[in-house]
Design a protein around this motif. Structure first.
Motif, short mmCIF file in Angstrom:
data_model
loop_
_atom_site.label_atom_id
_atom_site.label_comp_id
_atom_site.label_asym_id
_atom_site.label_seq_id
_atom_site.Cartn_x
_atom_site.Cartn_y
_atom_site.Cartn_z
N ILE A 1 1.46 -4.79 -5.29
CA ILE A 1 2.17 -3.52 -5.42
C ILE A 1 2.59 -3.25 -6.86
O ILE A 1 2.57 -2.12 -7.33
N SER B 1 -0.62 -2.14 -8.73
CA SER B 1 -1.01 -0.82 -8.24
C SER B 1 -0.09 0.26 -8.80
O SER B 1 -0.53 1.34 -9.20
N SER B 2 1.20 -0.06 -8.85
CA SER B 2 2.17 0.89 -9.40
C SER B 2 1.90 1.14 -10.87
O SER B 2 2.02 2.28 -11.36
N PRO C 1 6.79 0.15 1.95
CA PRO C 1 5.98 0.49 3.14
C PRO C 1 4.49 0.63 2.86
O PRO C 1 3.68 0.52 3.78
N ASP C 2 4.12 0.87 1.61
CA ASP C 2 2.71 1.08 1.27
C ASP C 2 2.04 -0.17 0.73
O ASP C 2 0.89 -0.11 0.28
N LEU D 1 0.20 -3.42 1.28
CA LEU D 1 -0.56 -4.11 2.32
C LEU D 1 -0.08 -5.53 2.50
O LEU D 1 0.05 -6.03 3.64
N HIS E 1 2.98 -6.22 4.89
CA HIS E 1 2.69 -6.12 6.33
C HIS E 1 1.92 -7.35 6.81
O HIS E 1 2.21 -7.88 7.89
N SER F 1 -0.25 -2.13 11.26
CA SER F 1 0.30 -1.36 10.14
C SER F 1 -0.47 -1.63 8.86
O SER F 1 -0.71 -0.72 8.06
N LEU G 1 -3.28 1.08 6.36
CA LEU G 1 -3.14 1.36 4.92
C LEU G 1 -4.47 1.27 4.19
O LEU G 1 -4.55 1.66 3.02
N ASP H 1 -8.02 2.40 3.20
CA ASP H 1 -8.85 3.60 3.23
C ASP H 1 -10.29 3.28 3.60
O ASP H 1 -10.95 4.03 4.32
#
Length: 582
Positions: free
Chosen positions: A233, A236-237, A359-360, A362, A365, A387, A391, A393
């Motif tokens: 994350i 990615s951010s 929440p986004d 992966l 989760h 969940s 996420l 695609d």
């Protein structure tokens, strides 16, 4: 081994142990020394450091104790104390690799690059040479530093790791000088040599590209590095921020932080092998030089976690700030360490809070799913994997593990149709994956379904992992179900050799022995299986076999409609075996 050989070996081992700490006039050191060794063996670095220091105080000239105390003190994070011991060791026996690096790190931390260069002058390994290059940079000799790094990269003496690290540091050095174009070229070269390299390398390359105005290339570097992973994350951010025009600052600006990168990079390599204590010491020196190097702090926590020092690991994870790019990884690691200590409710609650905050992501989760699966909370675990999958695609081959793990939760929840679909999807993504082949094949055997296909799956898994006791057990068990008892015994005996304390494997071996008439041995294996505390349903079946024999148990299971022993036509085969007094 005969008793005589055993006691000779034991005596030799004890003699070697005490010779390491025996010095004329030394008194009362055996106790704390042995306690220190035991603490070191179990990975309790804090206790080992304390006990070695106590032992050294009683025998202050002992080289062995000086070395172990130095390593353990630094590994425990007591760098100042470790450096003091390193200086004592260096005065008696110069050129200990960690001692030199520790003394040099202390000089660099004080801003004394010249003193660091003096101690590094006689240290031949490339780690010291790269650190010496940063000391030269700190001493105002940037061109000399660059030349030193180029020589290391172009030399075959240091192998691939030396070339990769040298190229990496050439990139860091160029960035520190404000030459992002040269930095990107060197970092790209390091990535090529390292088959993509680490997430940190991708972060540094993207930063250089963004500062050059090559926004699309910067984002591409990150996206390509994350492809094939379950995500990060923080990285990615960063890609999203760069796409919006953010230009990351240079992460390594001076010689002190450059030296920290040297030590951290090498610790990452060492942590993968048997030198984890040295790796831990290197990481501690890295955070000593740069307390903001959160990747090194995360590695420290992970190494403590691997050594089952969960309380120390939790403290190390908690030292990583919530604002750091590694914050989520630290939070996941802390929760898993909490679960390992038995604080399951707290761990799950913490992971659920992390899901709400990220929440986004992966990885959060999937980690929650893994945690719940370990607690046999299969319904909840499957929801967490659901969940995670929403996420994604585009499903890619490396996502096979998610379908495999979710398939396990469905199978354990007795939702076989959904489980089988997930296992077959995993095999579609990663054909011939041995763990999936084994799990699916074994499950089919247990259900009495598609046994011919199951046998082929398990045979293929065994071909790939012939020393995996669980997979060898699966092959033996499918042969047992096919009433091929002689071959079943052969494979199940091998499985027991590979996994001697597994309850289910010992139980399976007992059943096969019974069917070839070796009933006394079968009862022994069943009793042995019970001693390993199997799950309740397995234990109940074993007790029934011990009370009435396997034949009676099989007859009852047949009457209850459960799958039993089947021939190649998938019909139940006649029982075999002779009475041997069992």
């Amino acid at each position: 081994m005969t008793k005589r050989i055993f006691f000779v070996a034991l005596g030799t081992a004890l003699a070697m142990t005490f010779s390491a700490v025996s010095t004329a006039g030394a008194q009362g050191i055996a106790g704390p020394y042995l306690a220190a060794k035991q603490a070191e063996t179990r990975g309790d670095v804090a206790a080992a450091a304390r006990l070695y220091a106590q032992t050294l105080a009683r025998d202050p000239e002992n080289l062995f104790l000086l070395e172990r105390t130095m390593i353990l003190q630094i590994g425990a994070g007591k760098v100042a104390e470790g450096v003091a011991v390193a200086r004592r060791y260096q005065s008696v026996r110069p050129n200990h690799h960690l001692g030199i690096l520790a003394i040099a790190a202390d000089a660099m931390n004080s801003g004394n690059s010249a003193a660091a260069r003096e101690v590094l002058a006689d240290n031949p390994p490339y780690v010291g040479k790269i650190m010496d290059a940063w000391a030269a940079f700190g001493d105002g000799r940037a061109d000399e530093a660059k030349t030193m790094l180029e020589e290391i990269e172009n030399s075959d003496d240091n192998g691939a790791p030396g070339r990769i690290i040298a190229a990496y540091h050439l990139g860091l050095l160029a960035a520190a000088q404000g030459d992002d174009e040269a930095a990107e070229i060197a970092l790209s070269r390091a990535a090529g040599l390292a088959n993509g390299g680490t997430l940190r390398l991708a972060r540094l390359r993207a930063g250089a590209l963004a500062r050059l105005g090559r926004t699309d290339d910067a984002v591409k570097v990150i996206r390509e590095r994350l492809d094939g992973t379950y995500g990060d994350i923080g990285l990615s951010s960063l890609a999203d921020r760069i796409a919006d025009g953010f230009k990351p600052p240079v992460l390594v600006k001076d010689a002190r932080h450059g030296s920290a990168e040297v030590l951290f990079g090498v610790s990452g390599l060492l942590a993968r092998g048997r030198n984890r204590m040295i790796a831990l010491a290197y990481s501690r020196l890295a955070t000593f030089l740069n307390p903001d190097l959160t990747e090194a702090q995360l590695l420290i926590a992970q190494m403590l976690d691997q050594d089952r020092q969960f309380d120390l690991a939790i403290a190390a994870y908690e030292a990583i700030p919530d604002t750091a790019p590694q914050a989520l990884s630290a939070r996941i690691g802390r929760a898993e360490a909490m679960q390992a200590t038995g604080r399951t409710d707290d761990a799950v609650a913490d992971m659920r809070a992390a899901v709400k905050k990220f929440p986004d992501a992966l990885e959060v989760h999937t980690s929650l799913g893994d945690m719940l699966r370990r607690e046999s909370r299969f319904e909840e675990a499957s929801m967490a994997y659901d969940s995670a999958l929403t996420l994604i695609d585009e499903i890619k081959p490396y996502h096979w593990g998610l379908f495999y793990q979710r398939g396990i939760t469905f199978e354990r929840s007795k939702k076989w149709d959904r489980a089988e679909a997930d296992f077959r999807k995993a095999l579609e993504l990663e054909p011939d994956q041995p763990d999936v082949l084994n799990y699916l094949g074994y499950s089919l055997v247990e259900l009495g379904l598609k046994l011919n296909e199951a046998e082929k799956m398990i045979e293929k898994a065994v071909e790939q992992k012939p020393d995996d006791g669980y997979i060898v057990d699966s092959l033996g068990w499918v042969l047992y179900r096919f009433a091929d008892f002689d071959r079943a015994v052969k494979h199940l005996e091998r499985a027991v050799e590979l996994r001697p304390v597994d309850a289910v494997i010992n139980d399976h071996f007992g059943d096969a022995l019974w069917m070839v008439g070796r009933k006394t041995e079968a009862r022994f294996q069943w009793k042995r299986a019970l001693s390993f505390e199997p799950e309740d349903d397995v234990a109940e079946r074993i007790r029934a076999k011990l009370d009435t024999g396997l034949d009676a148990v099989l007859e009852k299971e047949k009457a209850d409609g459960l799958p039993g022993i089947m021939g190649r036509s998938e019909e139940e085969a006649p029982k075999s075996g002779t009475n041997d007094g069992g």
